[in-house]
Design an enzyme around this catalytic site. Structure first.
Site, mmCIF file in Angstrom:
data_model
loop_
_atom_site.group_PDB
_atom_site.id
_atom_site.type_symbol
_atom_site.label_atom_id
_atom_site.label_comp_id
_atom_site.label_asym_id
_atom_site.label_seq_id
_atom_site.Cartn_x
_atom_site.Cartn_y
_atom_site.Cartn_z
ATOM 1 N N LYS A 124 0.865 -1.514 0.089
ATOM 2 C CA LYS A 124 0.156 -0.052 -0.328
ATOM 3 C C LYS A 124 1.420 0.911 -0.072
ATOM 4 O O LYS A 124 1.276 1.771 0.969
ATOM 5 C CB LYS A 124 -1.235 0.239 1.106
ATOM 6 N N GLU A 138 10.361 1.737 10.691
ATOM 7 C CA GLU A 138 10.952 2.967 10.599
ATOM 8 C C GLU A 138 10.057 4.347 10.725
ATOM 9 O O GLU A 138 9.100 4.062 9.750
ATOM 10 C CB GLU A 138 11.534 2.395 9.398
HETATM 11 C C1 SIN Z 1 13.279 7.814 4.655
HETATM 12 O O1 SIN Z 1 13.396 9.352 5.352
HETATM 13 O O2 SIN Z 1 12.331 8.003 5.783
HETATM 14 C C2 SIN Z 1 14.317 7.000 4.734
HETATM 15 C C3 SIN Z 1 15.177 7.753 4.518
HETATM 16 C C4 SIN Z 1 16.426 7.251 3.550
HETATM 17 O O3 SIN Z 1 16.735 6.087 3.436
HETATM 18 O O4 SIN Z 1 17.493 7.825 3.370
#
Ligand code: SIN
Length: 494
Positions: A189, A265
């Site tokens: 998604k 994350e």
């Molecule tokens: C993000 O901002 O979520 C990831 C940034 C990255 O992978 O450098």
């Protein structure tokens, strides 16, 4: 594509516009009752496409497809899975200009940055094509000699992947590539703001020969109910999410009843420490990279510059010059070094944080003057002497706003850096190796940039501690997120 989008591929030979349907079980489908999700160009606020708007009923069918494809895909040889990922890596490289044009169109970043994102995104495909054939196990004798212990890794099962708008392609390949390499099937998604890159990627994967149902893509204007329905389906065994900590908490609660594996994350509040022995010019270069990449719309963007008193005037002057030199404009214009933010609301939020910091005594070294609300552009801002308790120092800014606070001792600098609920990344500038090691060990974060303002790499484990998340993406560690350990005890007579 719909009205207005035929300009996406102008000048790119052979570019066929991305599909606008949803991908379920290898079929591109229209939405029920023709429901559509508009896609906006952040530079103009205009609708540039309309894609199928998936509903809860589509969720069940996408999970059906991912579950049906799982036995065959997980039994497909690692070499075959690797070859397919490698073919997709090559295809993304060959079509890099198409992807870059789409990223700029729907997300706004300057074309040069979109090209960098495409290369970053492709790197995950190459890395996990190589990793697919390196899943190992162990075999050992039980201490009492009565059995042999065999451990092996198995794919976790069908996964739900929920990706953000700030890196519309790279955050997808960072999840899809290890999932597929491990033998998992997925329902993806993408963010409602940026579905075009996702749909084009799905199209490229299908062209490369990906079997039906291995990757299913649903874009939707109602992510809450759709994601909830998918997480309620007990055939889904894992959730991987990139986005804000607030949404991450809600998703963790929804994942709890099914006891799902989760990779989260989440948001950051990155400290960037400049010690008194730092190479200040290098620190300014690093600060520009860490602050302005993606217009500051990244969870690894430097949020708080924490600068030793003795070098603060030089650092602030240097950074101010570089911020004033930025050319703010549409991402498609090659002169622009800073594009719009994703939308006017994001811009107004950043302006609100700046106003609040100034009301609490911050010194505006670089400031846009009176910012007209309504469009998504924001000129860079530099605020000095920001109180560590100010809202702007406690929240992720997600815009081109740099805040500086000053410190006198190493201990004080590190304490300020750790004074946050987040723990994704920290940056440190120092010429003293002992001090760098002390900082790496003292900083409460998953990643540390030492004398560099950019840490993202497909071969490195990306992720945070504290409220910045769970698990890691990238490297061999990221592959483990899609595998579970199985152990067999084999009776063996002495
Ligand atoms: C993000 O901002 O979520 C990831 C940034 C990255 O992978 O450098």
């Amino acid at each position: 594509m719909q009205q207005g989008t035929d300009t996406v591929g102008q000048g790119i030979a052979g570019f066929t516009s991305p599909p606008t349907g949803m991908l379920v079980g290898g079929e591109w489908r229209e939405a029920r009752a023709g429901a559509s999700l508009p896609v906006f160009d952040p530079a103009t606020g205009e609708v540039v496409a309309a894609v199928a708007d998936a509903r809860v009923e589509d969720a069940a069918e996408a999970v059906d497809a991912a579950a049906a494809a799982f036995p065959h895909w997980s039994a497909t040889s690692p070499r075959r899975r690797a070859a397919l990922l490698h073919d997709v890596f090559m295809a993304v490289h060959e079509r890099a200009e198409e992807f870059a044009a789409l990223i700029t169109l729907e997300m706004g970043k300057p074309l040069a940055e979109s090209r960098t994102e495409v290369a970053y995104a492709a790197d995950f495909l190459r890395w996990y094509a190589e990793e697919a054939v390196r899943v190992t196990g162990t075999f050992r004798t039980a201490p009492d000699g009565s059995a042999r212990h065999l451990t092996l890794s198995r794919p976790v099962g069908p996964c739900l992947l929920v990706t953000p708008w700030n890196f519309p392609l790279a955050m997808i390949t960072r999840k899809v590539a290890p999932a597929l390499a491990a033998g998992c099937t997925v329902v993806l998604k993408p963010a409602e703001e940026t579905p075009l890159s996702a749909l084009h990627f799905a199209h490229v994967m299908a062209e490369a020969g990906l079997p039906a149902g291995v990757v299913n893509v649903l874009s939707t204007s109602r992510p809450g109910p759709l994601v909830e329905a998918i997480l309620r389906d007990r055939r889904i065994r894992k959730l991987s999410f990139t986005g804000s900590t607030g949404v991450g908490r809600r998703l963790l609660a929804l994942a709890a009843p099914g006891v799902l594996r989760t990779s989260m994350e989440l948001g950051g509040n990155a400290p960037f420490i400049v010690f008194d022995d730092a190479d200040v010019d290098a620190a300014v270069d690093g600060a520009v990279a860490a602050k302005l990449r993606n217009g500051g719309q990244s969870c690894v963007a430097a949020n708080r510059f924490i600068v030793a008193d003795s070098v603060a005037p030089q650092f602030v002057d240097g950074l101010a010059d570089r911020l004033r030199a930025q050319v703010v404009g549409p991402g498609a214009d090659p002169r622009s070094t800073l594009g719009p933010l994703i939308n006017g609301a994001q811009r107004d939020r950043a302006v609100g944080l700046v106003d609040d910091a100034m009301a609490h005594g911050a010194d505006p070294v670089v400031h846009y003057g009176t910012a007209a609300p309504g469009d998504a552009f924001l000129k860079p801002v530099l605020l000095d002497r920001v109180a560590p308790s100010a809202k702007i120092a406690r929240q992720e800014i997600f815009g081109p706003v740099a805040t500086v606070c000053r410190f006198s001792t190493e201990q004080e600098g590190l304490a300020l850096a750790n004074d946050t609920e987040s723990g994704l990344v920290g940056y440190v500038y120092t010429r003293d190796l002992d001090r760098a090691v002390r900082a790496i060990e003292a900083m409460e974060c998953g990643m540390v940039g030492v004398n560099r303002g950019h840490i993202s790499d497909a071969s490195a484990p990306f992720g945070g501690v504290k409220q910045s998340g769970l698990g890691r993406e990238g490297s061999e560690v990221g592959m483990q997120e899609y595998l579970e350990t199985r152990y067999a005890s084999i009776s063996a007579a002495p």
